[in-house]
Design an enzyme around this catalytic site. Structure first.
Site, PDB file in Angstrom:
ATOM      1  N   ARG A  62      12.915  -8.887  -6.957  1.00 25.37           N
ATOM      2  CA  ARG A  62      13.679  -7.716  -6.541  1.00 25.37           C
ATOM      3  C   ARG A  62      14.769  -7.428  -7.558  1.00 25.37           C
ATOM      4  NH1 ARG A  62      17.168  -9.878  -1.262  1.00 25.37           N
ATOM      5  NH2 ARG A  62      18.340 -11.524  -2.323  1.00 25.37           N
TER       6      ARG A  62
ATOM      7  N   TYR B 226      17.089 -23.524   6.370  1.00 28.04           N
ATOM      8  CA  TYR B 226      17.505 -22.176   6.000  1.00 28.04           C
ATOM      9  C   TYR B 226      18.410 -21.654   7.108  1.00 28.04           C
ATOM     10  CZ  TYR B 226      17.567 -17.307   4.740  1.00 28.04           C
ATOM     11  OH  TYR B 226      18.004 -16.055   4.389  1.00 28.04           O
TER      12      TYR B 226
ATOM     13  N   GLU C 189      16.006 -10.565 -10.057  1.00 26.66           N
ATOM     14  CA  GLU C 189      16.000 -11.869  -9.389  1.00 26.66           C
ATOM     15  C   GLU C 189      14.630 -12.532  -9.561  1.00 26.66           C
ATOM     16  OE1 GLU C 189      16.635 -13.045  -4.777  1.00 26.66           O
ATOM     17  OE2 GLU C 189      18.264 -11.881  -5.705  1.00 26.66           O
TER      18      GLU C 189
ATOM     19  N   ARG D 146      13.489 -24.023  -3.705  1.00 23.37           N
ATOM     20  CA  ARG D 146      13.330 -22.953  -4.674  1.00 23.37           C
ATOM     21  C   ARG D 146      14.723 -22.572  -5.165  1.00 23.37           C
ATOM     22  NH1 ARG D 146       8.619 -22.151  -6.869  1.00 23.37           N
ATOM     23  NH2 ARG D 146       8.868 -19.878  -7.014  1.00 23.37           N
TER      24      ARG D 146
ATOM     25  N   ARG E 179       7.678  -2.282  12.806  1.00 23.80           N
ATOM     26  CA  ARG E 179       8.261  -1.393  13.802  1.00 23.80           C
ATOM     27  C   ARG E 179       7.452  -0.108  13.898  1.00 23.80           C
ATOM     28  NH1 ARG E 179      14.302  -2.232  11.383  1.00 23.80           N
ATOM     29  NH2 ARG E 179      14.584  -4.389  12.073  1.00 23.80           N
TER      30      ARG E 179
ATOM     31  N   ASP F   3      21.279 -18.593   8.230  1.00 22.23           N
ATOM     32  CA  ASP F   3      22.071 -17.398   7.984  1.00 22.23           C
ATOM     33  C   ASP F   3      23.551 -17.753   8.106  1.00 22.23           C
ATOM     34  OD1 ASP F   3      19.994 -15.607   7.478  1.00 22.23           O
ATOM     35  OD2 ASP F   3      19.676 -15.223   9.615  1.00 22.23           O
TER      36      ASP F   3
ATOM     37  N   ARG G  51       9.447 -13.812  10.735  1.00 22.49           N
ATOM     38  CA  ARG G  51      10.782 -13.254  10.584  1.00 22.49           C
ATOM     39  C   ARG G  51      10.741 -11.825  10.040  1.00 22.49           C
ATOM     40  NH1 ARG G  51      11.943 -18.530   8.376  1.00 22.49           N
ATOM     41  NH2 ARG G  51      11.934 -17.671   6.278  1.00 22.49           N
TER      42      ARG G  51
END
Length: 380
Positions: free
Chosen positions: A279, A348, A300, A249, A177, A350, A173
């Protein structure tokens, strides 16, 4: 004939299904054990600064599904927002996903796209023909240096285990690039609701056929009062964890304030394993159309989810998948109950996928006269 429908959970799944079934003429009740709607998407204005805070961590809307995009814009104005993530590694800041700028900066080069591609291929471990683990996937496609700088430490902190114990699919995922595109997502539609997700979900739930009850826990005995139950809570929790607990988690947030601009971006990852947090998010940058002098930030931390914690990410390792299979078989013997959403299907998801599956579930219920299976999508 109108049905009496119970939605367990006032997040995206419950709100979208409830709205569709209320519009179809059914009597809908939505309950949630929390004191607010919107689940983990919950947003609220910080009283001191006026900043829209993502209380349970940032949620960024992105999709290629035109129908879902039209749906959310029916209830809220979505403002332009592009997620541009930065990461700090060994005292230097880079952009993610790994792109041509990241590669040139990290290696001190000025490669063109074709040169960078060839260079990264020369660093990759071509002896790994079929990557089976997270680490093998990284070594095969980006090599040791980029893997250790950007992925290894972060992954250990995020998942609490060795990257060799994680499946390769997790890293698939995360793209690399060979141009200067630092937009974290590929999707055509990206944005943030102008008045927050809680405002949007409140509008979805605002229908005369919907009753909402907060601070109310679900008991299986509640189902007797309704023709059908859509359950978006934890799948194992529905059965009181009688077979054991599915692994998740969870996240801890350390909120702090700052006068001015703390880090200059919405999301700064920390790839070094010795930094305890994964983060820092600076929430005013999630609403770039607003101006705020002060700032609200979250550090976090990821850890194993305990019985009293909020579950965030399903682990779905071999042990969890085996237990999941047992719960799925048990759920399939239930009548007039459909399990939906991230927790109800232990996947999971979105936000756009959650909304699409909720719309599909509601349409299947109406189309089939209330006869639908326990799962619209197979969790296994």
């Amino acid at each position: 004939m109108p049905k009496r429908i119970l939605l367990v959970g006032a997040g995206l799944s419950g709100a979208v299904i409830g709205r569709a079934l209320a519009e179809a003429g059914n009597a809908v009740t939505v309950i949630d054990e929390r004191a607010h709607i919107a689940g983990n998407c919950h947003t609220e204005r910080d009283a001191e600064s006026g900043i829209m805070v993502h209380v349970y961590g940032p949620h960024i809307f992105h999709t290629d599904d035109d129908r879902v995009w039209d749906y959310v814009n029916r209830f809220e104005t979505f403002m332009p927002y592009v997620n541009r993530v930065k990461t700090t590694s060994a005292g230097r800041v880079y952009s993610l996903p790994v792109n041509l700028h990241t590669i040139n900066q990290f290696f001190g080069k000025c490669f063109r796209p074709d040169e960078a591609r060839q260079f990264i291929e020369s660093l990759s471990d071509t002896s790994i023909a079929e990557p089976g683990t997270f680490e093998e996937q990284a070594l095969r496609f980006v090599g040791k240096d980029l893997y250790e700088a950007f992925f290894k430490g972060y992954t250990i902190k995020q998942w609490g285990c060795d990257p060799n114990d994680l499946p390769a699919s997790i890293l698939k995922r995360l793209p690399v690039r060979f141009n200067y595109d630092d937009n974290y997502f590929f999707h055509r539609h990206q944005g943030m609701p102008a008045n927050g997700y809680t405002g949007m979900i409140g509008k979805i739930l605002a229908h005369e056929g919907i009753e909402v009850h907060l601070n109310r826990r679900f008991s299986r005995s509640d189902a007797a009062e309704f023709d059908h139950v859509f359950y978006s809570g934890p799948l194992d929790g529905y059965f009181d964890c009688e077979l054991g607990r599915l692994g998740y988690r969870t996240l801890d947030f350390e909120m702090f304030r700052h006068d001015g601009d703390y880090q200059g971006c919405a999301v700064m990852n920390y790839g070094d394993a010795e930094v305890p947090y994964t983060r820092i998010t600076e929430h005013k940058h999630f609403s770039p159309w607003e101006k705020h002098e002060k700032s609200v930030c979250y550090k976090e931390y990821s850890r194993a989810c305990g019985p009293d914690d909020i579950p965030y990410y399903p682990i779905r390792m071999a042990e969890e998948k085996a237990l999941l299979g047992q719960y799925v078989e048990r759920a399939r013997r239930e009548r007039q109950v459909t399990f939906v959403g991230r927790l109800g299907t232990y996947r999971y998801l979105d936000m756009d996928v959650t909304i699409r599956e909720a719309l599909d579930a509601a349409e299947a219920y109406v189309r089939n006269g209330g006869e639908i299976p326990p799962f619209i999508v197979d969790p296994t």
